[in-house]
Design an enzyme around this catalytic site. Sequence first.
Site, PDB file in Angstrom:
ATOM      1  CB  SER A 145      -0.742  -0.095   1.273  1.00 35.45           C
ATOM      2  OG  SER A 145      -1.583   1.324   1.378  1.00 35.45           O
ATOM      3  CE1 TYR A 158      -4.770  -2.335   4.906  1.00 34.52           C
ATOM      4  CE2 TYR A 158      -3.942   0.100   4.387  1.00 34.52           C
ATOM      5  CZ  TYR A 158      -4.603  -1.412   4.068  1.00 34.52           C
ATOM      6  OH  TYR A 158      -4.457  -1.554   2.635  1.00 34.52           O
TER       7      TYR A 158
HETATM    8  N1  LIG Z   1      -8.624  -0.469  -2.145  1.00 41.08           N
HETATM    9  C1  LIG Z   1      -7.460   0.422  -2.062  1.00 41.08           C
HETATM   10  O1  LIG Z   1      -7.686   1.518  -2.279  1.00 41.08           O
HETATM   11  C2  LIG Z   1      -6.364  -0.378  -1.672  1.00 41.08           C
HETATM   12  C3  LIG Z   1      -5.162   0.406  -1.338  1.00 41.08           C
HETATM   13  C4  LIG Z   1      -4.122   0.099  -0.901  1.00 41.08           C
HETATM   14  C5  LIG Z   1      -3.796  -1.127  -0.809  1.00 41.08           C
HETATM   15  N2  LIG Z   1      -4.929  -1.916  -0.778  1.00 41.08           N
HETATM   16  C6  LIG Z   1      -4.633  -3.350  -0.837  1.00 41.08           C
HETATM   17  O2  LIG Z   1      -5.028  -4.128  -1.937  1.00 41.08           O
HETATM   18  C7  LIG Z   1      -5.551  -5.540  -1.822  1.00 41.08           C
HETATM   19  C8  LIG Z   1      -6.755  -5.748  -2.270  1.00 41.08           C
HETATM   20  O3  LIG Z   1      -7.610  -4.961  -1.581  1.00 41.08           O
HETATM   21  P1  LIG Z   1      -9.121  -4.507  -2.456  1.00 41.08           P
HETATM   22  O4  LIG Z   1      -8.969  -3.097  -2.170  1.00 41.08           O
HETATM   23  O5  LIG Z   1      -9.468  -5.420  -3.626  1.00 41.08           O
HETATM   24  O6  LIG Z   1     -10.144  -4.994  -1.077  1.00 41.08           O
HETATM   25  P2  LIG Z   1     -11.244  -5.975  -1.224  1.00 41.08           P
HETATM   26  O7  LIG Z   1     -11.842  -5.926   0.401  1.00 41.08           O
HETATM   27  O8  LIG Z   1     -11.997  -5.903  -2.309  1.00 41.08           O
HETATM   28  O9  LIG Z   1     -10.540  -7.343  -1.283  1.00 41.08           O
HETATM   29  C9  LIG Z   1      -9.778  -8.195  -0.370  1.00 41.08           C
HETATM   30  C10 LIG Z   1     -10.098  -9.565  -0.331  1.00 41.08           C
HETATM   31  O10 LIG Z   1      -9.195 -10.311   0.825  1.00 41.08           O
HETATM   32  C11 LIG Z   1     -10.213 -11.196   1.100  1.00 41.08           C
HETATM   33  N3  LIG Z   1      -9.779 -11.670   2.315  1.00 41.08           N
HETATM   34  C12 LIG Z   1      -9.988 -10.959   3.650  1.00 41.08           C
HETATM   35  N4  LIG Z   1      -9.546 -11.592   4.536  1.00 41.08           N
HETATM   36  C13 LIG Z   1      -9.092 -13.025   4.229  1.00 41.08           C
HETATM   37  C14 LIG Z   1      -8.650 -14.030   4.812  1.00 41.08           C
HETATM   38  N5  LIG Z   1      -8.514 -14.280   6.164  1.00 41.08           N
HETATM   39  N6  LIG Z   1      -8.313 -15.331   3.973  1.00 41.08           N
HETATM   40  C15 LIG Z   1      -8.649 -14.955   2.609  1.00 41.08           C
HETATM   41  N7  LIG Z   1      -8.974 -14.111   1.956  1.00 41.08           N
HETATM   42  C16 LIG Z   1      -9.311 -12.998   2.739  1.00 41.08           C
HETATM   43  C17 LIG Z   1     -11.551 -10.330   1.195  1.00 41.08           C
HETATM   44  O11 LIG Z   1     -12.671 -11.546   1.258  1.00 41.08           O
HETATM   45  C18 LIG Z   1     -11.819  -9.986  -0.155  1.00 41.08           C
HETATM   46  O12 LIG Z   1     -12.139 -10.509  -1.060  1.00 41.08           O
HETATM   47  C19 LIG Z   1      -5.404  -5.591  -0.108  1.00 41.08           C
HETATM   48  O13 LIG Z   1      -4.240  -6.213   0.188  1.00 41.08           O
HETATM   49  C20 LIG Z   1      -5.421  -4.102   0.306  1.00 41.08           C
HETATM   50  O14 LIG Z   1      -5.000  -3.850   1.619  1.00 41.08           O
HETATM   51  C21 LIG Z   1      -6.051  -1.548  -1.297  1.00 41.08           C
END
Ligand SMILES: NC(=O)c1ccc[n+]([C@@H]2O[C@H](COP(=O)([O-])OP(=O)(O)OC[C@H]3O[C@@H](n4cnc5c(N)ncnc54)[C@H](O)[C@@H]3O)[C@@H](O)[C@H]2O)c1
Length: 255
Positions: A145, A158
């Site tokens: 991130s 986080y």
């Molecule tokens: N969306 C943003 O703005 C953003 C920014 C920076 C980083 N991220 C990172 O990007 C990645 C993807 O996030 P996203 O935005 O697609 O979020 P999202 O919530 O849509 O997807 C995350 C997925 O992880 C799964 N998950 C959660 N706990 C789990 C577990 N214990 N075992 C297996 N699966 C599990 C969830 O069910 C979900 O489908 C993450 O690592 C998040 O931290 C997101």
Amino acid sequence: MSSDDLTGRTAVVTGATGGMGRAIVAALAGAGAHVVATDLRDDGADDLLAAVADSSGSVVFVSGDVANAEHMADVVERAVSLHGSLDCAVNAAAIEFETVPLAECTVDDFDRMMSVNVRGTFLSMKAEIAAMLDAGTGSIVNIASTNSFRPQHDQPAYTASKHAVLGLTRSAAMDYAAHGIRVNAICPGAIDTPMLRSAMERRGRNADDVAGRLSRLGRFGQPSEIADAALWLCSDSSSFTTGHALSVDGGMLSS
Ligand SMILES: NC(=O)c1ccc[n+]([C@@H]2O[C@H](COP(=O)([O-])OP(=O)(O)OC[C@H]3O[C@@H](n4cnc5c(N)ncnc54)[C@H](O)[C@@H]3O)[C@@H](O)[C@H]2O)c1
């Protein structure tokens, strides 16, 4: 053959039914990879499989918890037994639910965040590296991130977890370079996914304000823009890149 072509390669993607995970699975399968996709939530799995049905690669879905060592070993074992090897992996599973500063963060919330985001990434990498060592080649991409470098307010656990993901990335890149395994991180900025939408709702934030504040391009990133970066890092196009943290953030970290 384009060097982004993954025809015949095998991949694991965690967080596969999430916003970014779905786009990453589609990009890898679209480039010809056989993907073993996993997520705790299986309610979006049928849609995911339907969306990639016409791709040149293939996708199987296995539900389970990334923080469970047996589950991640099983996912990797499935990839190897179905397709003979594991060539690349994208570890995207994570949770984010905080709205308080450190002194108000409960021990339970801290432990939960670390369990999924850090232990889950560690266990995923552990299983993936073990399989890649046998082949002497591989590429792992961890989704970190911009918080890995610059915290947002009221996200102590986080932020710590995403710093740790970068630590795991760099440590493994150093230790496994000589074994032909590359390990990189993508550092997304604000990407339009359920995680971002729910964070804005919890904080009562307006989407236009957040996009304007967190992106020099004045908009949220799309999951496909993260998937394009993941495809590049999985492919031979990035063959001299390891230990890198690639910001895909609309310029956020440049200011
Ligand atoms: N969306 C943003 O703005 C953003 C920014 C920076 C980083 N991220 C990172 O990007 C990645 C993807 O996030 P996203 O935005 O697609 O979020 P999202 O919530 O849509 O997807 C995350 C997925 O992880 C799964 N998950 C959660 N706990 C789990 C577990 N214990 N075992 C297996 N699966 C599990 C969830 O069910 C979900 O489908 C993450 O690592 C998040 O931290 C997101």
